[in-house]
Enzyme design. Sequence first.
Site, PDB file in Angstrom:
ATOM      1  N   ASP A  77      38.249  50.003  55.736  1.00 51.40           N
ATOM      2  CA  ASP A  77      38.060  51.368  55.242  1.00 51.40           C
ATOM      3  C   ASP A  77      38.290  52.410  56.334  1.00 51.40           C
ATOM      4  OD1 ASP A  77      37.449  53.158  53.302  1.00 51.40           O
ATOM      5  OD2 ASP A  77      35.334  52.706  53.158  1.00 51.40           O
ATOM      6  N   CYS A 129      40.594  42.931  31.749  1.00 51.55           N
ATOM      7  CA  CYS A 129      39.890  44.060  31.128  1.00 51.55           C
ATOM      8  C   CYS A 129      40.051  44.002  29.602  1.00 51.55           C
ATOM      9  CB  CYS A 129      40.433  45.386  31.636  1.00 51.55           C
ATOM     10  SG  CYS A 129      39.827  45.836  33.277  1.00 51.55           S
ATOM     11  N   CYS A 161      35.094  62.423  40.927  1.00 50.02           N
ATOM     12  CA  CYS A 161      34.162  61.294  41.007  1.00 50.02           C
ATOM     13  C   CYS A 161      32.852  61.725  41.703  1.00 50.02           C
ATOM     14  CB  CYS A 161      34.850  60.177  41.798  1.00 50.02           C
ATOM     15  SG  CYS A 161      33.848  58.716  42.024  1.00 50.02           S
ATOM     16  N   CYS A 178      30.262  47.312  33.795  1.00 50.23           N
ATOM     17  CA  CYS A 178      31.389  46.372  33.667  1.00 50.23           C
ATOM     18  C   CYS A 178      30.873  44.954  33.347  1.00 50.23           C
ATOM     19  CB  CYS A 178      32.203  46.362  34.957  1.00 50.23           C
ATOM     20  SG  CYS A 178      33.575  45.184  34.882  1.00 50.23           S
TER      21      CYS A 178
HETATM   22  C1  B12 Z   1      39.617  57.443  49.009  1.00 48.06           C
HETATM   23  C2  B12 Z   1      38.629  56.400  48.563  1.00 48.06           C
HETATM   24  C3  B12 Z   1      37.679  56.762  47.609  1.00 48.06           C
HETATM   25  C4  B12 Z   1      37.719  58.103  46.881  1.00 48.06           C
HETATM   26  C5  B12 Z   1      38.853  58.061  45.826  1.00 48.06           C
HETATM   27  C6  B12 Z   1      38.757  56.850  44.894  1.00 48.06           C
HETATM   28  C7  B12 Z   1      40.094  56.271  44.422  1.00 48.06           C
HETATM   29  N1  B12 Z   1      40.027  55.583  43.313  1.00 48.06           N
HETATM   30  O1  B12 Z   1      41.096  56.420  45.059  1.00 48.06           O
HETATM   31  C8  B12 Z   1      36.271  58.200  46.322  1.00 48.06           C
HETATM   32  C9  B12 Z   1      35.397  58.953  47.326  1.00 48.06           C
HETATM   33  C10 B12 Z   1      36.125  58.896  44.967  1.00 48.06           C
HETATM   34  C11 B12 Z   1      35.869  56.730  46.311  1.00 48.06           C
HETATM   35  C12 B12 Z   1      34.879  56.210  45.491  1.00 48.06           C
HETATM   36  C13 B12 Z   1      34.503  54.888  45.481  1.00 48.06           C
HETATM   37  N2  B12 Z   1      34.884  53.936  46.361  1.00 48.06           N
HETATM   38 CO1  B12 Z   1      36.317  54.172  47.635  1.00 48.06          CO
HETATM   39  N3  B12 Z   1      37.771  54.202  48.845  1.00 48.06           N
HETATM   40  C14 B12 Z   1      38.671  55.097  49.113  1.00 48.06           C
HETATM   41  C15 B12 Z   1      39.689  54.545  50.134  1.00 48.06           C
HETATM   42  C16 B12 Z   1      39.341  55.085  51.525  1.00 48.06           C
HETATM   43  C17 B12 Z   1      41.149  54.815  49.814  1.00 48.06           C
HETATM   44  C18 B12 Z   1      41.548  54.497  48.357  1.00 48.06           C
HETATM   45  C19 B12 Z   1      42.931  54.975  48.047  1.00 48.06           C
HETATM   46  O2  B12 Z   1      43.870  54.650  48.756  1.00 48.06           O
HETATM   47  N4  B12 Z   1      43.062  55.761  46.971  1.00 48.06           N
HETATM   48  C20 B12 Z   1      44.333  56.222  46.489  1.00 48.06           C
HETATM   49  C21 B12 Z   1      44.607  55.501  45.189  1.00 48.06           C
HETATM   50  C22 B12 Z   1      45.951  55.959  44.647  1.00 48.06           C
HETATM   51  O3  B12 Z   1      44.644  54.133  45.568  1.00 48.06           O
HETATM   52  P1  B12 Z   1      43.676  52.987  44.967  1.00 48.06           P
HETATM   53  O4  B12 Z   1      42.490  53.594  44.307  1.00 48.06           O
HETATM   54  O5  B12 Z   1      43.421  51.978  46.013  1.00 48.06           O
HETATM   55  O6  B12 Z   1      44.610  52.442  43.855  1.00 48.06           O
HETATM   56  C23 B12 Z   1      45.777  51.679  44.160  1.00 48.06           C
HETATM   57  C24 B12 Z   1      45.729  50.384  43.398  1.00 48.06           C
HETATM   58  O7  B12 Z   1      44.738  50.457  42.369  1.00 48.06           O
HETATM   59  C25 B12 Z   1      47.110  50.315  42.851  1.00 48.06           C
HETATM   60  N5  B12 Z   1      47.221  49.775  41.510  1.00 48.06           N
HETATM   61  C26 B12 Z   1      46.982  50.320  40.321  1.00 48.06           C
HETATM   62  N6  B12 Z   1      47.325  49.472  39.362  1.00 48.06           N
HETATM   63  C27 B12 Z   1      47.799  48.368  39.968  1.00 48.06           C
HETATM   64  C28 B12 Z   1      48.290  47.180  39.473  1.00 48.06           C
HETATM   65  C29 B12 Z   1      48.734  46.191  40.385  1.00 48.06           C
HETATM   66  C30 B12 Z   1      49.283  44.951  39.840  1.00 48.06           C
HETATM   67  C31 B12 Z   1      48.679  46.422  41.788  1.00 48.06           C
HETATM   68  C32 B12 Z   1      49.130  45.442  42.788  1.00 48.06           C
HETATM   69  C33 B12 Z   1      48.163  47.617  42.263  1.00 48.06           C
HETATM   70  C34 B12 Z   1      47.730  48.555  41.333  1.00 48.06           C
HETATM   71  O8  B12 Z   1      47.682  51.604  42.813  1.00 48.06           O
HETATM   72  C35 B12 Z   1      46.982  52.467  43.620  1.00 48.06           C
HETATM   73  C36 B12 Z   1      47.925  52.977  44.701  1.00 48.06           C
HETATM   74  O9  B12 Z   1      48.613  51.980  45.290  1.00 48.06           O
HETATM   75  C37 B12 Z   1      39.401  52.988  50.020  1.00 48.06           C
HETATM   76  C38 B12 Z   1      39.604  52.191  51.303  1.00 48.06           C
HETATM   77  C39 B12 Z   1      41.063  51.878  51.523  1.00 48.06           C
HETATM   78  N7  B12 Z   1      41.542  52.124  52.717  1.00 48.06           N
HETATM   79  O10 B12 Z   1      41.744  51.402  50.617  1.00 48.06           O
HETATM   80  C40 B12 Z   1      37.935  52.930  49.510  1.00 48.06           C
HETATM   81  C41 B12 Z   1      37.583  51.829  48.527  1.00 48.06           C
HETATM   82  C42 B12 Z   1      38.658  51.795  47.471  1.00 48.06           C
HETATM   83  N8  B12 Z   1      36.354  52.331  47.924  1.00 48.06           N
HETATM   84  C43 B12 Z   1      35.508  51.401  47.632  1.00 48.06           C
HETATM   85  C44 B12 Z   1      34.285  51.637  46.942  1.00 48.06           C
HETATM   86  C45 B12 Z   1      33.252  50.519  46.983  1.00 48.06           C
HETATM   87  C46 B12 Z   1      34.069  52.839  46.251  1.00 48.06           C
HETATM   88  C47 B12 Z   1      32.924  53.148  45.274  1.00 48.06           C
HETATM   89  C48 B12 Z   1      32.523  52.003  44.368  1.00 48.06           C
HETATM   90  C49 B12 Z   1      31.706  53.651  46.099  1.00 48.06           C
HETATM   91  C50 B12 Z   1      30.527  54.124  45.306  1.00 48.06           C
HETATM   92  N9  B12 Z   1      29.757  53.230  44.684  1.00 48.06           N
HETATM   93  O11 B12 Z   1      30.254  55.296  45.259  1.00 48.06           O
HETATM   94  C51 B12 Z   1      33.529  54.340  44.467  1.00 48.06           C
HETATM   95  C52 B12 Z   1      34.318  53.827  43.248  1.00 48.06           C
HETATM   96  C53 B12 Z   1      35.103  54.908  42.539  1.00 48.06           C
HETATM   97  C54 B12 Z   1      36.237  54.324  41.700  1.00 48.06           C
HETATM   98  N10 B12 Z   1      35.955  54.050  40.427  1.00 48.06           N
HETATM   99  O12 B12 Z   1      37.337  54.116  42.224  1.00 48.06           O
HETATM  100  C55 B12 Z   1      36.012  50.024  48.012  1.00 48.06           C
HETATM  101  C56 B12 Z   1      36.495  49.286  46.740  1.00 48.06           C
HETATM  102  C57 B12 Z   1      36.069  47.848  46.625  1.00 48.06           C
HETATM  103  C58 B12 Z   1      36.593  47.231  45.356  1.00 48.06           C
HETATM  104  N11 B12 Z   1      35.965  46.157  44.918  1.00 48.06           N
HETATM  105  O13 B12 Z   1      37.549  47.681  44.765  1.00 48.06           O
HETATM  106  C59 B12 Z   1      37.168  50.406  49.042  1.00 48.06           C
HETATM  107  C60 B12 Z   1      38.350  49.444  49.059  1.00 48.06           C
HETATM  108  C61 B12 Z   1      36.500  50.477  50.436  1.00 48.06           C
HETATM  109  C62 B12 Z   1      36.311  49.092  51.053  1.00 48.06           C
HETATM  110  N12 B12 Z   1      36.990  48.811  52.139  1.00 48.06           N
HETATM  111  O14 B12 Z   1      35.603  48.246  50.556  1.00 48.06           O
HETATM  112  N13 B12 Z   1      36.638  55.989  47.162  1.00 48.06           N
HETATM  113  S1  SF4 Z   2      34.207  48.014  32.247  1.00 42.72           S
HETATM  114 FE1  SF4 Z   2      35.166  46.432  33.550  1.00 42.72          FE
HETATM  115  S2  SF4 Z   2      36.217  45.062  32.105  1.00 42.72           S
HETATM  116 FE2  SF4 Z   2      35.721  46.960  30.995  1.00 42.72          FE
HETATM  117  S3  SF4 Z   2      37.602  48.175  31.211  1.00 42.72           S
HETATM  118 FE3  SF4 Z   2      36.208  48.798  32.835  1.00 42.72          FE
HETATM  119  S4  SF4 Z   2      36.823  47.560  34.590  1.00 42.72           S
HETATM  120 FE4  SF4 Z   2      37.705  46.584  32.778  1.00 42.72          FE
HETATM  121  S1  SF4 Z   3      31.513  56.224  36.918  1.00 45.15           S
HETATM  122 FE1  SF4 Z   3      32.924  55.510  38.533  1.00 45.15          FE
HETATM  123  S2  SF4 Z   3      34.650  56.966  38.483  1.00 45.15           S
HETATM  124 FE2  SF4 Z   3      32.939  57.879  37.320  1.00 45.15          FE
HETATM  125  S3  SF4 Z   3      31.857  59.179  38.757  1.00 45.15           S
HETATM  126 FE3  SF4 Z   3      30.852  57.167  38.834  1.00 45.15          FE
HETATM  127  S4  SF4 Z   3      31.919  56.007  40.477  1.00 45.15           S
HETATM  128 FE4  SF4 Z   3      33.182  57.796  39.961  1.00 45.15          FE
END
Ligand code: B12
Ligand code: SF4
Ligand code: SF4
Length: 309
Positions: free
Chosen positions: A128, A183, A209, A244
């Site tokens: 992260d 899902c 969020c 979930c």
């Molecule tokens: C910025 C960030 C946030 C932001 C933006 C969230 C977001 N969804 O982007 C905020 C502050 C809101 C946030 C919140 C949370 N976060 Co955060 N966050 C990050 C961070 C630093 C970057 C994410 C990022 O690049 N976002 C940009 C978007 C475009 O990218 P993405 O969400 O990763 O999505 C990619 C994939 O999903 C992909 N994708 C979509 N469909 C498909 C299909 C396939 C087949 C493939 C291959 C890919 C793919 O496309 C996107 C772009 O490539 C990462 C750490 C990291 N370096 O990755 C942690 C991270 C994602 N966060 C994490 C966590 C735990 C959370 C929270 C649960 C914390 C909490 N409880 O409050 C929430 C969850 C919110 C949510 N529902 O996403 C964990 C996720 C763990 C997991 N099991 O997924 C990470 C990985 C940190 C870690 N190292 O553990 N987060």
């Molecule tokens: S609650 Fe879990 S299983 Fe249901 S749509 Fe969301 S991520 Fe998928």
């Molecule tokens: S339910 Fe998930 S996406 Fe919505 S505000 Fe909470 S962490 Fe963010």
Amino acid sequence: MQKHTKWVKQAALSKGFDYCGVARAAQLDDDARRLESWLSKGFQGSMHYMEKYFDLRVDPAKLVPGAKSVITLLKNYYPDVRQNPYSPKISKYAYGKDYHEVIKVQLNEFLESLKEQIGDVHGRGFIDSAPVLERTWAQKSGLGWIGKNGNLITKQSGSFFFIATLITDIELDYDDPFAKDYCGSCTKCIDACPTEAILPGKIVNGSKCISYFTIELKEMLIPGDVKNKFDNWLFGCDICQDVCPWNRFSKPTTETAFMPIPEILNLTTKQWEELTEEQFKKIFRDSALKRSKFAGIKRNLRFIQSKDV
Ligand code: B12
Ligand code: SF4
Ligand code: SF4
């Protein structure tokens, strides 16, 4: 190669990680497209660090020259206790010691053991802390699928995992990307998100969020249009994971560093109100809550308490 891969996976488990998968280090073309679109819609809000280092984010070789493999490690943080139901809510990931610190140490030990065993290994561990698309690498390493709530979900134990990566220049045997998506027709997370941050196509509007508002937003005022929508969340939000169905399979973490700080479980709203900065710094010196700072926590507390629109 096979021997090394087997050894790498065993070493990951022995260093405290719960799952390990390996993907070939390659440019992420599909993700570059997805990330570009996410940024163009402004879903990063004021997280301007997400706009930086686009090239590094989509190409591991730009972070580690000669990169051949991306090793993804998952670390379970699911707690076996709950907060007092009347306490302001804190995300489960922040119950214990700051995961950045805990996992950084384990990643370094893991890399050191790789060097001892295999020899000339170059690599860098990330948790992260750098421009790495960690969820994508976890999916590409076969560890799980990206759910509609945007999280990486494992079929065995749900989504309450941190994701760490180690990018290295050694060639390994690669896992197949996780091909399925379990899902199905479920929409529980979309329906439950209080701020409508979850959009179709596994896209999360970060700027809507609760986690963003309570942790990342540095301004002293939270926008009025989300007033009364925080459902008592003081730091982060777990709603889309708590609802979930796959998280029925979560198992409590065995990591002692993640054992809850008692005050996180027990402080009442009144006690949070009365907490001084000095006490905050002492109690939360090793906690991820430091990211919001004392002033940020107090701002969040005022926001979830005030009922006016
Ligand atoms: C910025 C960030 C946030 C932001 C933006 C969230 C977001 N969804 O982007 C905020 C502050 C809101 C946030 C919140 C949370 N976060 Co955060 N966050 C990050 C961070 C630093 C970057 C994410 C990022 O690049 N976002 C940009 C978007 C475009 O990218 P993405 O969400 O990763 O999505 C990619 C994939 O999903 C992909 N994708 C979509 N469909 C498909 C299909 C396939 C087949 C493939 C291959 C890919 C793919 O496309 C996107 C772009 O490539 C990462 C750490 C990291 N370096 O990755 C942690 C991270 C994602 N966060 C994490 C966590 C735990 C959370 C929270 C649960 C914390 C909490 N409880 O409050 C929430 C969850 C919110 C949510 N529902 O996403 C964990 C996720 C763990 C997991 N099991 O997924 C990470 C990985 C940190 C870690 N190292 O553990 N987060
Ligand atoms: S609650 Fe879990 S299983 Fe249901 S749509 Fe969301 S991520 Fe998928
Ligand atoms: S339910 Fe998930 S996406 Fe919505 S505000 Fe909470 S962490 Fe963010």
